[in-house]
Design an enzyme around this catalytic site. Structure first.
Site, PDB file in Angstrom:
ATOM      1  CB  ALA A   1     -14.999 -12.418  67.317  1.00 30.47           C
TER       2      ALA A   1
ATOM      3  CD  GLU B   1     -16.316  -7.928  61.408  1.00 29.85           C
ATOM      4  OE1 GLU B   1     -15.301  -8.423  61.764  1.00 29.85           O
ATOM      5  OE2 GLU B   1     -16.509  -7.498  60.083  1.00 29.85           O
TER       6      GLU B   1
ATOM      7  CD  GLU C   1     -11.057  -7.489  62.608  1.00 27.29           C
ATOM      8  OE1 GLU C   1     -11.439  -6.175  62.680  1.00 27.29           O
ATOM      9  OE2 GLU C   1     -11.695  -8.339  63.531  1.00 27.29           O
TER      10      GLU C   1
ATOM     11  N   GLY D   1     -13.028 -11.599  62.599  1.00 26.11           N
ATOM     12  CA  GLY D   1     -11.621 -11.588  63.216  1.00 26.11           C
ATOM     13  C   GLY D   1     -10.543 -12.511  62.868  1.00 26.11           C
TER      14      GLY D   1
END
Length: 258
Positions: free
Chosen positions: A65, A132, A112, A109
């Site tokens: 992200a 993360e 994911e 992300g």
């Protein structure tokens, strides 16, 4: 339609979405996810799109992200705006099959997002990870949940707590990816798979997807009942009659999605 953060195309029943933020290693930002949602909303009811491939480039699928977008947010900000939840998981409700074609890094992300797809075809240079923890946070788009269901508690704990990357060979052994192909062949293989899916009866394809997904949230007996009823329901379709008659006639079926 034209977009700033993705590129799209449709050919032979397959829609392709290419993440396109090359200067940011395809980092997932809210504008990109909004564009992705807009395309999927359109393709949901577009009969020309029967399967979808989501990909990046040969060096990176998505490196995570967008940290610059997140770093100044407070708890009140992310909680009030329902950050990530709002609009980021449209792929999971898309009813047609979605294949992630992953080359290079699929981290945070990006990993994911790939897991939100129905299955992953990975290039031999792919790497997966949930780093993360290195930023003082945890995964927030499925990294502790879908990853655990895909590869088991031990490996999910390993990846999420150490932040290490998992090479594609380990990812295939662990069950995260469906198959591994040479990086130069990635899109050819992904498109071949998607076109194969697109050639079948869409009621059958969509019910197969629904039935498999139900296995994640039900007991075996409940899942078997769901499968059996979906199996029974397809005997009400013209495509079932055509498919079986074509088999008997030793010819290719002509499905009409009816």
């Amino acid at each position: 339609m034209s977009f700033e953060n993705i590129q799209i195309s449709v050919d032979q029943g397959v829609g392709v979405i290419t993440l396109h933020r090359p200067k940011a290693m395809n980092a997932l930002c809210s504008p990109l996810m909004d564009e992705l949602t807009q395309v999927l909303d359109d393709w949901e009811h577009n009969s020309d799109v029967r399967a979808v491939v989501v990909t990046g480039n040969e060096k990176v699928f998505a490196a995570g992200a967008d940290i610059k977008e997140m770093q100044s947010k407070t708890f009140v900000d992310v909680h009030t705006e329902n950050f990530i939840t709002a609009g980021w998981e449209r792929i999971t409700t898309f009813r047609k099959p979605v294949i992630a074609a992953v080359a290079g890094y699929a981290l945070g992300g990006g990993c994911e997002l790939a897991m939100m797809c129905d299955f992953i075809i990975a290039a031999d240079n792919a790497q997966f990870g949930q780093p993360e923890i290195k930023l003082g946070i945890i995964p927030g788009a499925g990294g502790t949940q879908r990853l655990t269901r895909a590869i088991g508690k031990a490996k999910a704990m390993d990846l999420c707590l150490t932040g290490r990357n998992m090479a594609v060979e380990e990812a295939e052994r662990a069950g995260l990816v469906a198959r591994v192909v040479p990086v130069d062949d990635l899109m050819d293989e992904a498109l071949k798979a998607a076109r194969s899916i697109a050639s079948y009866s869409m009621p059958s394809v969509m019910l197969a997807k629904d039935s498999i997904n139900s296995a994640l949230n039900t007991s075996l007996s409940e899942g078997m009942m769901i499968e059996r009823r979906m199996f029974h329901s397809l005997f009400a379709t013209d495509d079932q009659k055509e498919g079986m008659q074509a088999f008997v006639d030793k010819r290719k079926p002509a499905f009409k999605d009816k």
